[in-house]
Write an enzyme that holds these catalytic residues in place. Structure first.
Site, mmCIF file in Angstrom:
data_model
loop_
_atom_site.group_PDB
_atom_site.id
_atom_site.type_symbol
_atom_site.label_atom_id
_atom_site.label_comp_id
_atom_site.label_asym_id
_atom_site.label_seq_id
_atom_site.Cartn_x
_atom_site.Cartn_y
_atom_site.Cartn_z
ATOM 1 C CG ASP A 1 -9.557 -0.252 5.316
ATOM 2 O OD1 ASP A 1 -9.547 -0.728 4.017
ATOM 3 O OD2 ASP A 1 -8.924 -0.546 6.215
ATOM 4 C CD GLN A 50 -3.567 -4.618 6.484
ATOM 5 O OE1 GLN A 50 -3.549 -3.609 6.008
ATOM 6 N NE2 GLN A 50 -3.933 -5.727 6.179
ATOM 7 C CE LYS A 55 -3.840 -2.382 2.131
ATOM 8 N NZ LYS A 55 -4.498 -2.795 3.545
HETATM 9 N N1 GUN Z 1 -6.907 -7.110 6.458
HETATM 10 C C1 GUN Z 1 -7.511 -8.054 5.699
HETATM 11 N N2 GUN Z 1 -7.956 -7.165 4.653
HETATM 12 C C2 GUN Z 1 -8.013 -5.940 4.919
HETATM 13 C C3 GUN Z 1 -8.194 -4.665 4.388
HETATM 14 O O1 GUN Z 1 -9.135 -4.666 3.499
HETATM 15 N N3 GUN Z 1 -8.443 -3.582 5.016
HETATM 16 C C4 GUN Z 1 -7.517 -3.573 6.416
HETATM 17 N N4 GUN Z 1 -7.493 -2.509 7.058
HETATM 18 N N5 GUN Z 1 -7.125 -4.725 6.721
HETATM 19 C C5 GUN Z 1 -7.443 -5.976 6.283
#
Ligand code: GUN
Length: 291
Positions: A117, A94, A50
């Site tokens: 998110d 995350q 990211k």
């Molecule tokens: N863990 C697994 N998928 C995601 C996601 O799309 N966003 C975040 N923040 N954590 C994750």
């Protein structure tokens, strides 16, 4: 080019170019804070990917890595810091978080206007109500693929396998809306569903997001179905350099001959998640969702 393959890598590249093009006419720098707690190897890779994408697009990005032992109140204070930082338009925590931390408290602490998110209840509630909001990145990416590949979804049977807050529930809500690339009759199957094949055999579109490698078999789908594989499962593989390989939730070899369209793993839904995160962050910087 294989006409049956939904190429998420290609589409994510197109979205990246669209964002670059849009930014070239603007004098803003979208800012994203990426918060990682602990040292889950998969999470570390995702957060680095990211950040790399942020760099490629010229975004301002901060990776904030905290020890797994961080007390919840300190993590809340950190979120508050980014909520008040004018350079930061998007905040991403995350997941998963360590067990001693209450995930709900953390996700609710993020300013919903910076919740790129889409996990804050204001955004999930607005998604359910069909109102403008941040949509979680993986479901948003799936919807984008269905739109760009012009999949007929209106009035079709869409079966979602999995009911997670990150993928299953939001994609089911998206597909239910009276909107382009949606307007489906939606069924959500999960661990208590009696006979999943009864549902998937009648499905025009199947979205598999359960985290079980090769779960969806060829005899569970009908000819012509569109198959979307959200699974990213690590399978031990001593013959591979990394010691593991990545497998989806779909038995690709069995489903490919019957499917009209199918996403591969890797290179299907996966690359779309980051592209949509970048788009959500651009939307945040431009005040497109909430002004
Ligand atoms: N863990 C697994 N998928 C995601 C996601 O799309 N966003 C975040 N923040 N954590 C994750």
């Amino acid at each position: 080019m294989d006409e049956k393959i939904i190429d998420g890598k290609l589409v994510s590249g197109l979205i990246t170019e669209e964002i670059k093009n849009e930014l070239s006419f603007l004098s803003i720098t979208p800012g994203l804070a990426l918060i990682l707690v602990g040292s889950n190897p998969a999470s570390e890779i995702y957060v680095k990917m990211k950040e790399k994408k942020c760099k490629e697009l010229g975004y301002y990005s901060v990776i904030d890595i905290q020890p797994a032992s961080i007390p919840e109140n300190e993590l809340l204070a950190l979120i508050s810091k980014y909520n008040n930082d004018v350079r930061i338009h998007g905040i991403l925590i995350q997941l998963p978080l360590p067990k001693h931390i209450n995930e709900k408290n953390i996700l609710e602490a993020v300013d919903y206007k910076k919740d790129v998110d889409g996990f804050h209840p204001v955004n999930s509630g607005r998604l359910m109500a069909g109102e403008k909001c941040y949509i979680p990145c993986t479901p948003a990416g799936i919807h984008e693929l269905l739109l760009r590949y012009k999949v007929e979804t209106s009035g079709k049977n869409t079966v979602v396998i999995g009911r997670s807050n990150i993928v299953g529930k939001p994609i089911a809500n998206i597909m239910l809306q009276k909107a382009k690339g949606a307007n489906s009759t939606v069924t959500i199957c999960h661990s208590a569903t009696k006979n999943i094949a009864d549902h998937t055999k009648r499905a025009d579109i199947i979205i598999a997001a359960i985290g079980k490698p090769g779960f969806l078999k060829g005899d569970m789908i009908k000819v012509g179905a569109v198959i979307i594989d959200v699974g990213i499962n690590r399978i031990e593989d001593p013959s591979s350099k990394k010691g593991y390989r990545i497998s989806g939730d779909v038995d690709f070899d069995e489903c490919y001959p019957k499917a009209s369209l199918i996403t591969p793993v890797p290179g299907g839904v996966g690359p779309m998640t980051i592209a949509m995160l970048m788009r959500n962050t651009l939307d945040a910087a431009l005040g497109r969702i909430y002004s």
